[in-house]
Design an enzyme around this catalytic site. Sequence first.
Site, PDB file in Angstrom:
ATOM      1  N   HIS A  73       7.471  64.090  56.877  1.00  0.00           N
ATOM      2  CA  HIS A  73       8.761  64.660  56.487  1.00  0.00           C
ATOM      3  C   HIS A  73       8.561  66.026  55.842  1.00  0.00           C
ATOM      4  CE1 HIS A  73      11.463  60.827  56.405  1.00  0.00           C
ATOM      5  NE2 HIS A  73      10.741  60.915  57.504  1.00  0.00           N
ATOM      6  N   PRO A 294      11.515  55.266  40.075  1.00  0.00           N
ATOM      7  CA  PRO A 294      11.157  55.517  41.477  1.00  0.00           C
ATOM      8  C   PRO A 294      11.786  56.768  42.083  1.00  0.00           C
ATOM      9  CG  PRO A 294      12.741  53.707  41.311  1.00  0.00           C
ATOM     10  CD  PRO A 294      12.330  54.056  39.905  1.00  0.00           C
TER      11      PRO A 294
HETATM   12  C1  PHB Z   1      11.460  53.978  49.274  1.00  0.00           C
HETATM   13  O1  PHB Z   1      11.435  54.215  50.473  1.00  0.00           O
HETATM   14  O2  PHB Z   1      11.346  52.828  48.825  1.00  0.00           O
HETATM   15  C2  PHB Z   1      11.635  55.119  48.343  1.00  0.00           C
HETATM   16  C3  PHB Z   1      11.609  56.414  48.836  1.00  0.00           C
HETATM   17  C4  PHB Z   1      11.796  57.484  47.994  1.00  0.00           C
HETATM   18  C5  PHB Z   1      12.003  57.263  46.649  1.00  0.00           C
HETATM   19  C6  PHB Z   1      12.001  55.978  46.139  1.00  0.00           C
HETATM   20  C7  PHB Z   1      11.817  54.903  46.993  1.00  0.00           C
HETATM   21  O3  PHB Z   1      12.208  58.327  45.840  1.00  0.00           O
END
Ligand code: PHB
Length: 391
Positions: A73, A294
Amino acid sequence: MMRTQVAIIGAGPAGLLLGQLLHGRGIDTVVLERRSAEYVLSRIRAGVLENITVELLEAVGCGKRLHEEGLVHGGIDLSFEGRRHRIDIRALTGGRTVVVYGQTEVTRDLMEARRASGATTLYEADDVSLHNLDAKNPKVEFTREGRRETLECEFIAGCDGFHGVSRTSIPASSLRTYERVYPFGWLGILADVPPCHDELVYANHERGFALCSMRSRTRSRYYVQCAADEDPAAWSDERFWGELKRRLDEKTAAGVVTGPSIEKSVAPLRSFVAEPLRFGRLFLAGDAAHIVPPTGAKGLNLAASDVGYLSEALVEFYRERSEAALEAYSARALARVWKAERFSWWMTSLLHRFDDQGDFNRKIQLAELEYLVDSRAAATALAENYVGLHT
Ligand code: PHB
Ligand code: APR
């Protein structure tokens, strides 16, 4: 009685990657994991890999499937006020990109590499306890198949995640912790439907944050901000898809293909750092030492860079009998950790609904989002953090 050079607690990505990095340099390790291998592989976590992480995985022979199946990406999208805006990460960082490849797959590849290398992993090791940490002969005790066993070693790597035993084995007076718990969680689902867009979409909406992510061209991962104590059982698939689409701009929502979920869970959001990452012969790495929310997708990448630094330091010790790199490990790793903590906190603050902060906060968020999509300088700051800072 068993012996090894480095006892590794935890068979998550940090422990398994460290094991392979050391194995490649002729250093013997034993990994002790509380759960079964199947259980470890059933945990669904993020999956955005920085270059640093990709290079470390390549170095241990785990690059093949990642390059075949991982999705490169070069941008992300920000959705707010009904519109979607692309941040061209590749152009803003002189050609750098990330690879979308699930942590579960990373773990599977590392487990397979460890199995092939013949190194010992003891799953379902209960009641692990650490001893003699400030001496040259630390040891680990654990119970397996009903028997109490002892593993003698020269170093212990605490790679056992936030709830592990390693960090809590350090006397409180020798550790300082820093923490912020956010007043919300993420409700995530996994579904075998094509992603709504070819890159990740991060959405700020007055109903709360939403994220459109993916694991492959046929498997999607979506999240919506929810209460910290939300019960996933209260969310039918229909309710989830409805809430997700309400939080996205029209174009993105129109791309969402719905289908039955194959996993649904709530994750809390927390920022946490323990300092230093060393007590005597015990070294902490990954989630055992620090947690990020996250939002910036940094958790796995920090775990990888920690064990990259730690393996270099251990290699130097065994090659030159010098402790210099081991002594520098904590400060070196923490310098990168704190920058990722800052970025993850900033992304979280920018994109989530904070109930206690009122309309002023929301206006500031929107102004910052506008600034990000209008200013190359602001977008560059996001982009260089997203692909990963080196130090
Ligand atoms: C995920 O794909 O689980 C994911 C992707 C990007 C993020 C957090 C989680 O910032
Ligand atoms: N004894 C042995 N093993 C333990 C113990 C214990 N007392 N406690 C926990 N473990 C194991 C867990 O079962 C888990 O498999 O340690 C492992 C830690 O793995 P992770 O939690 O995946 O942590 P880490 O390897 O540091 O990877 C960090 O995981 O949580 C995500 O976002 C985070 O992506 C990041 C990554």
